[in-house]
Design an enzyme around this catalytic site. Sequence first.
Site, PDB file in Angstrom:
ATOM      1  CG  MET A  32     -16.311  17.874  19.657  1.00 29.50           C
ATOM      2  SD  MET A  32     -18.066  17.896  19.310  1.00 29.50           S
ATOM      3  CE  MET A  32     -18.603  16.364  20.034  1.00 29.50           C
TER       4      MET A  32
ATOM      5  CE  LYS B 281      -1.977   5.474   0.889  1.00 27.37           C
ATOM      6  NZ  LYS B 281      -2.326   4.580   1.958  1.00 27.37           N
TER       7      LYS B 281
ATOM      8  CE1 TYR C 187     -18.437  17.887  29.633  1.00 30.68           C
ATOM      9  CE2 TYR C 187     -16.804  17.702  27.898  1.00 30.68           C
ATOM     10  CZ  TYR C 187     -18.031  18.173  28.359  1.00 30.68           C
ATOM     11  OH  TYR C 187     -18.819  18.920  27.537  1.00 30.68           O
TER      12      TYR C 187
ATOM     13  NE  ARG D  57      -3.285  -3.463   1.946  1.00 30.22           N
ATOM     14  CZ  ARG D  57      -2.843  -2.232   2.216  1.00 30.22           C
ATOM     15  NH1 ARG D  57      -3.231  -1.627   3.335  1.00 30.22           N
ATOM     16  NH2 ARG D  57      -2.028  -1.605   1.390  1.00 30.22           N
TER      17      ARG D  57
HETATM   18  C1  LIG Z   1      -0.012   0.610  -2.033  1.00 31.59           C
HETATM   19  C2  LIG Z   1       0.718   1.665  -1.274  1.00 31.59           C
HETATM   20  N1  LIG Z   1       1.843   2.171  -1.786  1.00 31.59           N
HETATM   21  C3  LIG Z   1       2.567   3.122  -1.142  1.00 31.59           C
HETATM   22  C4  LIG Z   1       2.163   3.591   0.097  1.00 31.59           C
HETATM   23  C5  LIG Z   1       2.995   4.623   0.800  1.00 31.59           C
HETATM   24  O1  LIG Z   1       3.519   4.129   2.012  1.00 31.59           O
HETATM   25  P1  LIG Z   1       4.402   5.040   2.969  1.00 31.59           P
HETATM   26  O2  LIG Z   1       3.494   6.099   3.496  1.00 31.59           O
HETATM   27  O3  LIG Z   1       4.845   4.107   4.047  1.00 31.59           O
HETATM   28  O4  LIG Z   1       5.508   5.600   2.147  1.00 31.59           O
HETATM   29  C6  LIG Z   1       0.990   3.070   0.677  1.00 31.59           C
HETATM   30  C7  LIG Z   1       0.578   3.544   1.988  1.00 31.59           C
HETATM   31  O5  LIG Z   1      -0.197   3.025   2.700  1.00 31.59           O
HETATM   32  C8  LIG Z   1       0.258   2.078  -0.026  1.00 31.59           C
HETATM   33  O6  LIG Z   1      -0.858   1.556   0.481  1.00 31.59           O
END
Ligand SMILES: Cc1ncc(COP(=O)(O)O)c(C=O)c1O
Length: 388
Positions: free
Chosen positions: A323, A48, A275, A146
């Site tokens: 930037m 992700k 700057y 959460r």
């Molecule tokens: C639901 C979930 N599982 C696993 C992970 C992986 O976590 P990490 O990067 O600490 O291994 C995340 C990361 O945010 C997560 O949100």
Amino acid sequence: MTDQANDRNRPQQVERLNRIYLHLDRLEHNMRVLERCVEGRPLWPCVKANAYGHGAVPIARRLLTLGHNRLAVADVAEAAALTESGIDATFMVLAPALPEHAEALVTLGCEPVVCTLEMLRALSGAAHALGRTVPVHVKVDTGMGRIGIRPDGVGEFLEACAGHPGVIIRGIMSHFARADEADKAFSHAQTEVFRGAVEQARAFGIEYAHMANSAAIFDVPEAHFDAARPGVSIYGLAPSATIANPQVQELEPVLEWKTRIAFLNELPAGAGVSYGHAYRTARPSLLAVLLVGYGDGLSRGLSNNLDVLIGGVRCPQVGRITMDSTLVDVTALRGRVNTGDEAVLIGRQGDERVTVDELADRLGTINYEVVTGIQTRVPRIAVQGPEH
Ligand SMILES: Cc1ncc(COP(=O)(O)O)c(C=O)c1O
């Protein structure tokens, strides 16, 4: 216009001077370290947020060649983008989706995380309409506060899942809130709550109970269950400084961030720099201009608080980071430094090294944020050999 004339108007290859180099051999090494920690259980790597800023496509591609074909993404848009880029994986979608995303989730063959009846209904409907099934992972909130169903509602929710045609309960999952801390008391409590949910879910034929993130892979072995979801550690970064398991030391950082000197500027003593003149030269100074700035993800918060490796030595960054450019004092290298020379923001040069953790400490944040902040305009270059 002839083809030849067309070619003349088209630049051969135009890429920014600042680049991310991805050591994919180290990604492979890190996966092996993690596999040993979980004793061969399946690992579902998190790609992700553009693979924690590393570049989701090259990272996902290498993970697939290593046999990791279930990849965790944040949402359906990430799954769609990766599919569009030719990544043929099963995407576990970690964030709760809205019913309007059900059709896309089913079409893409995703395995969404579910924790509402509304979404369950939408997924079941979409699966029916498309003549398919949808495997889901039921999320239990064991203390993160959460996302997820309450532990006392697990039985009822699993019944509801079982009652929805087309929905297959592939897994039950939870997420740690404090596994990266030295005191594991809360993590142990979360694991026990989850264990209760898993016992109920087994009766529904789930394939996988999974809870462990990177920190738990290293330090909470009783939470390994049937699979784990490592994120930051696959990229060779430690989830925190307090991980006790010595195997964390074996991780190797996948990413290096380098650029080259675009311009050398001689300034007299007392000259204001960049700057706001947040830096003033104390002596006649030679400053190197690097074409990398906060538009690339080099935080402005590092202004006057960063070392860049040039000529194998640590050179202080001076003045505000802008930037698109950053200034570095290379007075000590006068006569030995030229435009085009390499400058390392993260990584090694000679015997020196700047780590992601060093930048995170200077910024008062975590390594996750530093790498995730690197913008997509920075090219990601896969390094194929053991070293480049
Ligand atoms: C639901 C979930 N599982 C696993 C992970 C992986 O976590 P990490 O990067 O600490 O291994 C995340 C990361 O945010 C997560 O949100």
